[in-house]
Design a protein around this motif. Structure first.
Motif, PDB file in Angstrom:
ATOM      1  N   ILE A   7       0.853  -1.192   0.000  1.00  0.00           N
ATOM      2  CA  ILE A   7       0.000   0.000   0.000  1.00  0.00           C
ATOM      3  C   ILE A   7       0.892   1.247   0.000  1.00  0.00           C
ATOM      4  O   ILE A   7       1.763   1.391   0.864  1.00  0.00           O
ATOM      5  CB  ILE A   7      -0.918   0.031   1.237  1.00  0.00           C
ATOM      6  CG1 ILE A   7      -1.821  -1.199   1.261  1.00  0.00           C
ATOM      7  CG2 ILE A   7      -1.752   1.321   1.257  1.00  0.00           C
ATOM      8  CD1 ILE A   7      -2.592  -1.362   2.562  1.00  0.00           C
ATOM      9  N   ARG A   8       0.668   2.115  -0.969  1.00  0.00           N
ATOM     10  CA  ARG A   8       1.412   3.378  -0.996  1.00  0.00           C
ATOM     11  C   ARG A   8       0.782   4.367  -0.020  1.00  0.00           C
ATOM     12  O   ARG A   8      -0.447   4.446   0.097  1.00  0.00           O
ATOM     13  CB  ARG A   8       1.397   3.971  -2.409  1.00  0.00           C
ATOM     14  CG  ARG A   8       2.265   5.219  -2.548  1.00  0.00           C
ATOM     15  CD  ARG A   8       2.171   5.811  -3.951  1.00  0.00           C
ATOM     16  NE  ARG A   8       2.981   7.011  -4.057  1.00  0.00           N
ATOM     17  CZ  ARG A   8       2.982   7.823  -5.108  1.00  0.00           C
ATOM     18  NH1 ARG A   8       2.197   7.553  -6.143  1.00  0.00           N
ATOM     19  NH2 ARG A   8       3.750   8.892  -5.122  1.00  0.00           N
ATOM     20  N   HIS A   9       1.620   5.142   0.646  1.00  0.00           N
ATOM     21  CA  HIS A   9       1.119   6.162   1.570  1.00  0.00           C
ATOM     22  C   HIS A   9       0.252   7.193   0.835  1.00  0.00           C
ATOM     23  O   HIS A   9       0.288   7.315  -0.391  1.00  0.00           O
ATOM     24  CB  HIS A   9       2.292   6.867   2.253  1.00  0.00           C
ATOM     25  CG  HIS A   9       3.183   7.603   1.297  1.00  0.00           C
ATOM     26  ND1 HIS A   9       2.856   8.830   0.756  1.00  0.00           N
ATOM     27  CD2 HIS A   9       4.385   7.281   0.765  1.00  0.00           C
ATOM     28  CE1 HIS A   9       3.809   9.237  -0.055  1.00  0.00           C
ATOM     29  NE2 HIS A   9       4.749   8.311  -0.083  1.00  0.00           N
ATOM     30  N   THR A  24      13.141  13.072   2.992  1.00  0.00           N
ATOM     31  CA  THR A  24      12.450  14.155   3.698  1.00  0.00           C
ATOM     32  C   THR A  24      11.206  13.568   4.362  1.00  0.00           C
ATOM     33  O   THR A  24      10.363  12.953   3.707  1.00  0.00           O
ATOM     34  CB  THR A  24      12.044  15.273   2.721  1.00  0.00           C
ATOM     35  OG1 THR A  24      13.221  15.728   2.037  1.00  0.00           O
ATOM     36  CG2 THR A  24      11.412  16.439   3.468  1.00  0.00           C
ATOM     37  N   ASP A  25      11.089  13.776   5.669  1.00  0.00           N
ATOM     38  CA  ASP A  25      10.050  13.077   6.447  1.00  0.00           C
ATOM     39  C   ASP A  25       8.767  13.895   6.510  1.00  0.00           C
ATOM     40  O   ASP A  25       8.406  14.461   7.536  1.00  0.00           O
ATOM     41  CB  ASP A  25      10.576  12.762   7.852  1.00  0.00           C
ATOM     42  CG  ASP A  25       9.792  11.655   8.528  1.00  0.00           C
ATOM     43  OD1 ASP A  25       8.967  11.001   7.847  1.00  0.00           O
ATOM     44  OD2 ASP A  25       9.995  11.436   9.735  1.00  0.00           O
ATOM     45  N   LEU A  26       8.065  13.936   5.393  1.00  0.00           N
ATOM     46  CA  LEU A  26       6.844  14.728   5.296  1.00  0.00           C
ATOM     47  C   LEU A  26       5.645  13.985   5.879  1.00  0.00           C
ATOM     48  O   LEU A  26       5.509  12.779   5.688  1.00  0.00           O
ATOM     49  CB  LEU A  26       6.530  15.042   3.837  1.00  0.00           C
ATOM     50  CG  LEU A  26       7.499  15.943   3.074  1.00  0.00           C
ATOM     51  CD1 LEU A  26       7.033  16.064   1.625  1.00  0.00           C
ATOM     52  CD2 LEU A  26       7.597  17.304   3.720  1.00  0.00           C
ATOM     53  N   PRO A  27       4.733  14.720   6.532  1.00  0.00           N
ATOM     54  CA  PRO A  27       3.451  14.116   6.913  1.00  0.00           C
ATOM     55  C   PRO A  27       2.503  14.132   5.724  1.00  0.00           C
ATOM     56  O   PRO A  27       2.810  14.705   4.666  1.00  0.00           O
ATOM     57  CB  PRO A  27       2.951  15.070   8.008  1.00  0.00           C
ATOM     58  CG  PRO A  27       3.482  16.409   7.582  1.00  0.00           C
ATOM     59  CD  PRO A  27       4.836  16.132   6.959  1.00  0.00           C
ATOM     60  N   LEU A  28       1.350  13.522   5.876  1.00  0.00           N
ATOM     61  CA  LEU A  28       0.322  13.596   4.836  1.00  0.00           C
ATOM     62  C   LEU A  28      -0.243  15.012   4.762  1.00  0.00           C
ATOM     63  O   LEU A  28      -0.387  15.693   5.781  1.00  0.00           O
ATOM     64  CB  LEU A  28      -0.821  12.625   5.129  1.00  0.00           C
ATOM     65  CG  LEU A  28      -0.485  11.129   5.186  1.00  0.00           C
ATOM     66  CD1 LEU A  28      -1.769  10.332   5.358  1.00  0.00           C
ATOM     67  CD2 LEU A  28       0.279  10.663   3.972  1.00  0.00           C
ATOM     68  N   ALA A  29      -0.556  15.446   3.554  1.00  0.00           N
ATOM     69  CA  ALA A  29      -1.319  16.678   3.384  1.00  0.00           C
ATOM     70  C   ALA A  29      -2.767  16.413   3.782  1.00  0.00           C
ATOM     71  O   ALA A  29      -3.192  15.255   3.898  1.00  0.00           O
ATOM     72  CB  ALA A  29      -1.238  17.132   1.921  1.00  0.00           C
ATOM     73  N   ASN A  30      -3.543  17.481   3.980  1.00  0.00           N
ATOM     74  CA  ASN A  30      -4.959  17.299   4.321  1.00  0.00           C
ATOM     75  C   ASN A  30      -5.670  16.448   3.274  1.00  0.00           C
ATOM     76  O   ASN A  30      -6.490  15.586   3.598  1.00  0.00           O
ATOM     77  CB  ASN A  30      -5.656  18.659   4.451  1.00  0.00           C
ATOM     78  CG  ASN A  30      -5.218  19.419   5.689  1.00  0.00           C
ATOM     79  OD1 ASN A  30      -4.726  18.820   6.656  1.00  0.00           O
ATOM     80  ND2 ASN A  30      -5.384  20.729   5.677  1.00  0.00           N
ATOM     81  N   LEU A  58       8.779   6.081   8.280  1.00  0.00           N
ATOM     82  CA  LEU A  58       8.648   7.509   7.979  1.00  0.00           C
ATOM     83  C   LEU A  58       7.228   7.972   8.286  1.00  0.00           C
ATOM     84  O   LEU A  58       6.280   7.191   8.224  1.00  0.00           O
ATOM     85  CB  LEU A  58       9.003   7.790   6.523  1.00  0.00           C
ATOM     86  CG  LEU A  58      10.494   7.617   6.169  1.00  0.00           C
ATOM     87  CD1 LEU A  58      10.718   7.860   4.687  1.00  0.00           C
ATOM     88  CD2 LEU A  58      11.370   8.548   6.993  1.00  0.00           C
ATOM     89  N   ALA A  59       7.086   9.280   8.587  1.00  0.00           N
ATOM     90  CA  ALA A  59       5.809   9.810   9.073  1.00  0.00           C
ATOM     91  C   ALA A  59       4.654   9.499   8.129  1.00  0.00           C
ATOM     92  O   ALA A  59       3.557   9.149   8.575  1.00  0.00           O
ATOM     93  CB  ALA A  59       5.930  11.319   9.281  1.00  0.00           C
ATOM     94  N   ARG A  60       4.886   9.602   6.829  1.00  0.00           N
ATOM     95  CA  ARG A  60       3.784   9.410   5.885  1.00  0.00           C
ATOM     96  C   ARG A  60       3.288   7.968   5.839  1.00  0.00           C
ATOM     97  O   ARG A  60       2.099   7.732   5.589  1.00  0.00           O
ATOM     98  CB  ARG A  60       4.173   9.905   4.496  1.00  0.00           C
ATOM     99  CG  ARG A  60       5.456   9.311   3.894  1.00  0.00           C
ATOM    100  CD  ARG A  60       5.888  10.164   2.701  1.00  0.00           C
ATOM    101  NE  ARG A  60       7.047   9.678   1.975  1.00  0.00           N
ATOM    102  CZ  ARG A  60       8.305  10.021   2.234  1.00  0.00           C
ATOM    103  NH1 ARG A  60       8.590  10.810   3.262  1.00  0.00           N
ATOM    104  NH2 ARG A  60       9.293   9.577   1.475  1.00  0.00           N
ATOM    105  N   THR A  61       4.185   7.010   6.100  1.00  0.00           N
ATOM    106  CA  THR A  61       3.720   5.614   6.146  1.00  0.00           C
ATOM    107  C   THR A  61       3.078   5.307   7.498  1.00  0.00           C
ATOM    108  O   THR A  61       2.092   4.572   7.563  1.00  0.00           O
ATOM    109  CB  THR A  61       4.863   4.617   5.863  1.00  0.00           C
ATOM    110  OG1 THR A  61       5.857   4.684   6.887  1.00  0.00           O
ATOM    111  CG2 THR A  61       5.499   4.882   4.517  1.00  0.00           C
TER     112      THR A  61
END
Length: 199
Positions: A7-9, A24-30, A58-61
């Protein structure tokens, strides 16, 4: 027959801006949060009923995993993190196109040129391949019965895994890349990939 679900984030600022980003440890956008929640409510994701659950840390996963599966216990395999773009992180093609280092990286068909302070395509394939080898080892379980796995990871990693598992599918690495929040369920027999469904 066993299954390995990839599953892709969900969508991030990096996806929205069409930027190169991996480490780069990005969170999910809204938009990414909303998309994952809607798809989870629609029931598109495999149920976690005894499967081994894994993210890349990573945060997005982690965030995507939580939105689908809550606070269920899971493992982390950092080798399956996205390509490390080094000095090109969070930059677009338009910002980089006149940089000779970028031109050299883009034009290297052998994949041995690294991004400055990042990794080469060959480095990435080796690292992610070692991560997927860990997945296959866990999938084998006790040797008597394969253990199904759900992995929340990254588009580039999923593309590489699918190209490795299905070399005769006549798809390039970019054609394998799923949209954010989507992916594949690989069906295995005796640890070997035999078919897949889209998530």
């Amino acid at each position: 027959m066993g299954k390995i679900h990839l599953i892709r984030h969900g969508t991030t600022e990096g996806n929205q801006g069409r930027k190169y980003y991996g480490s780069t440890d990005l969170p999910l956008a809204n938009e990414g949060v909303d998309g994952i929640v809607q798809q989870a409510l629609a029931g598109i994701y495999p149920k976690a009923e005894g499967e081994l659950l894994i993210t890349t840390g990573l945060a997005r996963t982690e965030q995507t995993f939580f939105l689908i599966y809550g606070s269920k216990e899971h493992q982390i395999i950092p080798e399956l993190q996205e390509y490390r773009f080094g000095d090109f992180e969070m930059k677009t093609h338009d910002e980089l196109e006149h940089d000779p280092r970028y031109q050299a990286w883009m034009s290297d068909e052998e994949g041995i040129t690294p991004c400055p302070n990042g990794e080469s395509p060959q480095d990435f394939r080796k690292r992610a391949g070692e991560g997927f080898a860990k997945i296959l080892e866990l999938h084998k379980g006790n040797g008597k019965q394969e253990r199904d796995i759900i992995l929340v990871c990254h588009g580039g990693v999923i593309s590489l895994i699918m190209a490795t598992c299905f070399p005769k599918a006549d798809k390039n690495i970019f054609e394998w890349q799923p949209d954010p929040g989507r992916g594949y369920s690989i069906h295995t027999i005796d640890g070997l990939a035999v078919s897949y469904d889209k998530i």
